[in-house]
Write a protein that holds these residues in place. Sequence first.
Motif, PDB file in Angstrom:
ATOM      1  N   GLU A   1      16.401   3.881   6.100  1.00  0.00           N
ATOM      2  CA  GLU A   1      15.381   3.291   6.957  1.00  0.00           C
ATOM      3  C   GLU A   1      14.069   3.352   6.182  1.00  0.00           C
ATOM      4  OE1 GLU A   1      13.050   3.950  11.206  1.00  0.00           O
ATOM      5  OE2 GLU A   1      15.060   4.801  10.964  1.00  0.00           O
ATOM      6  N   ILE A   2      13.310   2.253   6.228  1.00  0.00           N
ATOM      7  CA  ILE A   2      12.057   2.193   5.477  1.00  0.00           C
ATOM      8  C   ILE A   2      10.963   1.601   6.351  1.00  0.00           C
ATOM      9  CG2 ILE A   2      10.882   1.156   3.464  1.00  0.00           C
ATOM     10  CD1 ILE A   2      13.646   1.112   2.074  1.00  0.00           C
TER      11      ILE A   2
ATOM     12  N   PRO B   1      14.640   9.291  -4.282  1.00  0.00           N
ATOM     13  CA  PRO B   1      13.777   8.277  -4.899  1.00  0.00           C
ATOM     14  C   PRO B   1      14.566   7.156  -5.570  1.00  0.00           C
ATOM     15  CG  PRO B   1      12.934  10.464  -5.371  1.00  0.00           C
ATOM     16  CD  PRO B   1      14.293  10.646  -4.742  1.00  0.00           C
ATOM     17  N   TYR B   2      15.690   7.506  -6.202  1.00  0.00           N
ATOM     18  CA  TYR B   2      16.503   6.478  -6.850  1.00  0.00           C
ATOM     19  C   TYR B   2      17.001   5.468  -5.818  1.00  0.00           C
ATOM     20  CZ  TYR B   2      20.102   4.125  -9.500  1.00  0.00           C
ATOM     21  OH  TYR B   2      20.873   3.147 -10.103  1.00  0.00           O
ATOM     22  N   VAL B   3      17.461   5.936  -4.681  1.00  0.00           N
ATOM     23  CA  VAL B   3      17.953   5.042  -3.628  1.00  0.00           C
ATOM     24  C   VAL B   3      16.828   4.122  -3.155  1.00  0.00           C
ATOM     25  CG1 VAL B   3      18.821   4.966  -1.249  1.00  0.00           C
ATOM     26  CG2 VAL B   3      19.819   6.568  -2.888  1.00  0.00           C
ATOM     27  N   ILE B   4      15.667   4.676  -2.863  1.00  0.00           N
ATOM     28  CA  ILE B   4      14.550   3.881  -2.333  1.00  0.00           C
ATOM     29  C   ILE B   4      14.014   2.905  -3.373  1.00  0.00           C
ATOM     30  CG2 ILE B   4      12.263   4.005  -1.246  1.00  0.00           C
ATOM     31  CD1 ILE B   4      14.697   4.897   0.506  1.00  0.00           C
ATOM     32  N   ASN B   5      14.299   3.143  -4.653  1.00  0.00           N
ATOM     33  CA  ASN B   5      13.932   2.164  -5.689  1.00  0.00           C
ATOM     34  C   ASN B   5      14.509   0.782  -5.386  1.00  0.00           C
ATOM     35  OD1 ASN B   5      12.367   3.831  -7.263  1.00  0.00           O
ATOM     36  ND2 ASN B   5      13.983   4.260  -8.745  1.00  0.00           N
ATOM     37  N   GLY B   6      15.608   0.710  -4.653  1.00  0.00           N
ATOM     38  CA  GLY B   6      16.180  -0.592  -4.299  1.00  0.00           C
ATOM     39  C   GLY B   6      15.181  -1.467  -3.561  1.00  0.00           C
ATOM     40  N   CYS B   7      14.399  -0.878  -2.693  1.00  0.00           N
ATOM     41  CA  CYS B   7      13.342  -1.599  -1.972  1.00  0.00           C
ATOM     42  C   CYS B   7      12.112  -1.773  -2.854  1.00  0.00           C
ATOM     43  CB  CYS B   7      12.984  -0.858  -0.696  1.00  0.00           C
ATOM     44  SG  CYS B   7      11.637  -1.607   0.246  1.00  0.00           S
ATOM     45  N   SER B   8      11.695  -0.695  -3.505  1.00  0.00           N
ATOM     46  CA  SER B   8      10.475  -0.742  -4.322  1.00  0.00           C
ATOM     47  C   SER B   8      10.589  -1.759  -5.456  1.00  0.00           C
ATOM     48  CB  SER B   8      10.177   0.643  -4.891  1.00  0.00           C
ATOM     49  OG  SER B   8       9.896   1.552  -3.854  1.00  0.00           O
ATOM     50  N   GLU B   9      11.742  -1.846  -6.074  1.00  0.00           N
ATOM     51  CA  GLU B   9      11.945  -2.828  -7.148  1.00  0.00           C
ATOM     52  C   GLU B   9      11.866  -4.251  -6.610  1.00  0.00           C
ATOM     53  OE1 GLU B   9      15.647  -1.598  -8.912  1.00  0.00           O
ATOM     54  OE2 GLU B   9      14.731   0.190  -9.812  1.00  0.00           O
ATOM     55  N   LEU B  10      12.383  -4.483  -5.413  1.00  0.00           N
ATOM     56  CA  LEU B  10      12.293  -5.802  -4.794  1.00  0.00           C
ATOM     57  C   LEU B  10      10.829  -6.181  -4.557  1.00  0.00           C
ATOM     58  CD1 LEU B  10      13.616  -8.259  -3.306  1.00  0.00           C
ATOM     59  CD2 LEU B  10      13.526  -6.853  -1.228  1.00  0.00           C
ATOM     60  N   PHE B  11      10.051  -5.265  -4.009  1.00  0.00           N
ATOM     61  CA  PHE B  11       8.635  -5.542  -3.765  1.00  0.00           C
ATOM     62  C   PHE B  11       7.889  -5.796  -5.080  1.00  0.00           C
ATOM     63  CE2 PHE B  11       8.391  -3.024   0.518  1.00  0.00           C
ATOM     64  CZ  PHE B  11       9.197  -3.971   1.119  1.00  0.00           C
ATOM     65  N   ALA B  12       8.212  -5.028  -6.121  1.00  0.00           N
ATOM     66  CA  ALA B  12       7.572  -5.220  -7.428  1.00  0.00           C
ATOM     67  C   ALA B  12       7.923  -6.587  -8.013  1.00  0.00           C
ATOM     68  CB  ALA B  12       7.978  -4.108  -8.386  1.00  0.00           C
TER      69      ALA B  12
ATOM     70  N   ALA C   1       9.964   9.374  -0.485  1.00  0.00           N
ATOM     71  CA  ALA C   1      11.407   9.157  -0.328  1.00  0.00           C
ATOM     72  C   ALA C   1      12.013  10.490   0.072  1.00  0.00           C
ATOM     73  CB  ALA C   1      12.014   8.648  -1.631  1.00  0.00           C
ATOM     74  N   VAL C   2      12.557  10.548   1.272  1.00  0.00           N
ATOM     75  CA  VAL C   2      13.044  11.818   1.808  1.00  0.00           C
ATOM     76  C   VAL C   2      14.464  11.681   2.354  1.00  0.00           C
ATOM     77  CG1 VAL C   2      10.727  12.655   2.346  1.00  0.00           C
ATOM     78  CG2 VAL C   2      11.986  11.352   4.056  1.00  0.00           C
TER      79      VAL C   2
ATOM     80  N   VAL D   1       0.832  -1.201   0.000  1.00  0.00           N
ATOM     81  CA  VAL D   1       0.000   0.000   0.000  1.00  0.00           C
ATOM     82  C   VAL D   1       0.869   1.253   0.000  1.00  0.00           C
ATOM     83  CG1 VAL D   1      -1.771   1.315   1.259  1.00  0.00           C
ATOM     84  CG2 VAL D   1      -1.890  -1.193   1.173  1.00  0.00           C
ATOM     85  N   LYS D   2       1.836   1.328   0.935  1.00  0.00           N
ATOM     86  CA  LYS D   2       2.664   2.531   1.059  1.00  0.00           C
ATOM     87  C   LYS D   2       4.056   2.178   1.553  1.00  0.00           C
ATOM     88  CE  LYS D   2       2.971   7.156   3.060  1.00  0.00           C
ATOM     89  NZ  LYS D   2       3.831   7.643   2.063  1.00  0.00           N
ATOM     90  N   VAL D   3       5.024   2.894   1.034  1.00  0.00           N
ATOM     91  CA  VAL D   3       6.416   2.786   1.472  1.00  0.00           C
ATOM     92  C   VAL D   3       6.890   4.201   1.815  1.00  0.00           C
ATOM     93  CG1 VAL D   3       8.779   2.300   0.699  1.00  0.00           C
ATOM     94  CG2 VAL D   3       6.922   0.722   0.106  1.00  0.00           C
ATOM     95  N   LEU D   4       7.512   4.340   2.972  1.00  0.00           N
ATOM     96  CA  LEU D   4       8.171   5.591   3.351  1.00  0.00           C
ATOM     97  C   LEU D   4       9.648   5.290   3.487  1.00  0.00           C
ATOM     98  CD1 LEU D   4       8.516   8.491   4.365  1.00  0.00           C
ATOM     99  CD2 LEU D   4       7.866   7.683   6.644  1.00  0.00           C
ATOM    100  N   GLY D   5      10.456   5.874   2.613  1.00  0.00           N
ATOM    101  CA  GLY D   5      11.895   5.650   2.624  1.00  0.00           C
ATOM    102  C   GLY D   5      12.646   6.882   3.085  1.00  0.00           C
ATOM    103  N   MET D   6      13.527   6.695   4.052  1.00  0.00           N
ATOM    104  CA  MET D   6      14.339   7.771   4.601  1.00  0.00           C
ATOM    105  C   MET D   6      15.804   7.497   4.288  1.00  0.00           C
ATOM    106  SD  MET D   6      12.191   7.830   8.137  1.00  0.00           S
ATOM    107  CE  MET D   6      11.697   6.115   7.934  1.00  0.00           C
ATOM    108  N   VAL D   7      16.471   8.488   3.717  1.00  0.00           N
ATOM    109  CA  VAL D   7      17.845   8.337   3.260  1.00  0.00           C
ATOM    110  C   VAL D   7      18.754   9.235   4.085  1.00  0.00           C
ATOM    111  CG1 VAL D   7      19.394   8.539   1.270  1.00  0.00           C
ATOM    112  CG2 VAL D   7      17.011   7.821   0.925  1.00  0.00           C
ATOM    113  N   ASN D   8      19.742   8.641   4.737  1.00  0.00           N
ATOM    114  CA  ASN D   8      20.757   9.368   5.494  1.00  0.00           C
ATOM    115  C   ASN D   8      21.782   9.869   4.483  1.00  0.00           C
ATOM    116  OD1 ASN D   8      22.718  10.262   7.292  1.00  0.00           O
ATOM    117  ND2 ASN D   8      23.210   8.217   8.070  1.00  0.00           N
ATOM    118  N   CYS D   9      21.778  11.180   4.227  1.00  0.00           N
ATOM    119  CA  CYS D   9      22.620  11.690   3.143  1.00  0.00           C
ATOM    120  C   CYS D   9      23.146  13.087   3.446  1.00  0.00           C
ATOM    121  CB  CYS D   9      21.828  11.696   1.835  1.00  0.00           C
ATOM    122  SG  CYS D   9      20.315  12.683   1.916  1.00  0.00           S
TER     123      CYS D   9
END
Length: 156
Positions: A148-149, A110-121, A135-136, A94-102
């Motif tokens: 952290e997601i 968003p590109y970084v969080i794609n690593g998780c989103s692509e796995l789920f897809a 993705a923040v 339903v929803k993914v919230l991705g937090m990037v330490n940067c």
Amino acid sequence: MNALTPDQRFDQLGLKLPPAPTPLGVYKPFLISGNYVYVSGHGTVKEDKSLIIGRIGKDLNMEEGKLAARQVGLAILATLKANLGSLNKIKRVVKVLGMVNCVPEFERHPYVINGCSELFAQDWGEDNGVGVRSAVGMGSLPDNIPVEIEALFELS
């Protein structure tokens, strides 16, 4: 691929799940409410229980960050499997919230969080494996993890 179950799709990926993380604070890593499963923020737990650490743009590059996000996705799948017994019990993401330490200059969250989103897809397919997402960037994350997601899933 459509005839395969999420568990079968995951097996075909040839990836291994880390141990399901245990809480290090006062919270539940997994909660069912109605027909939804809420998964608390997960970090970069590896198979040996160690963490991927570092800040994107300083210690890790963007590709390493994307792999770290996939590792977080694997930790989330481990929590789902440990609590539900099977990924087949999830109907959709339903929803993914991705937090990037940067570093402040980094803009490709968003590109970084794609690593998780692509796995789920890959696991639930394009229709059910892709939900809404944020993705923040963050100034820091616990233990200096790069990603952290947290996620929300609908039960079958």
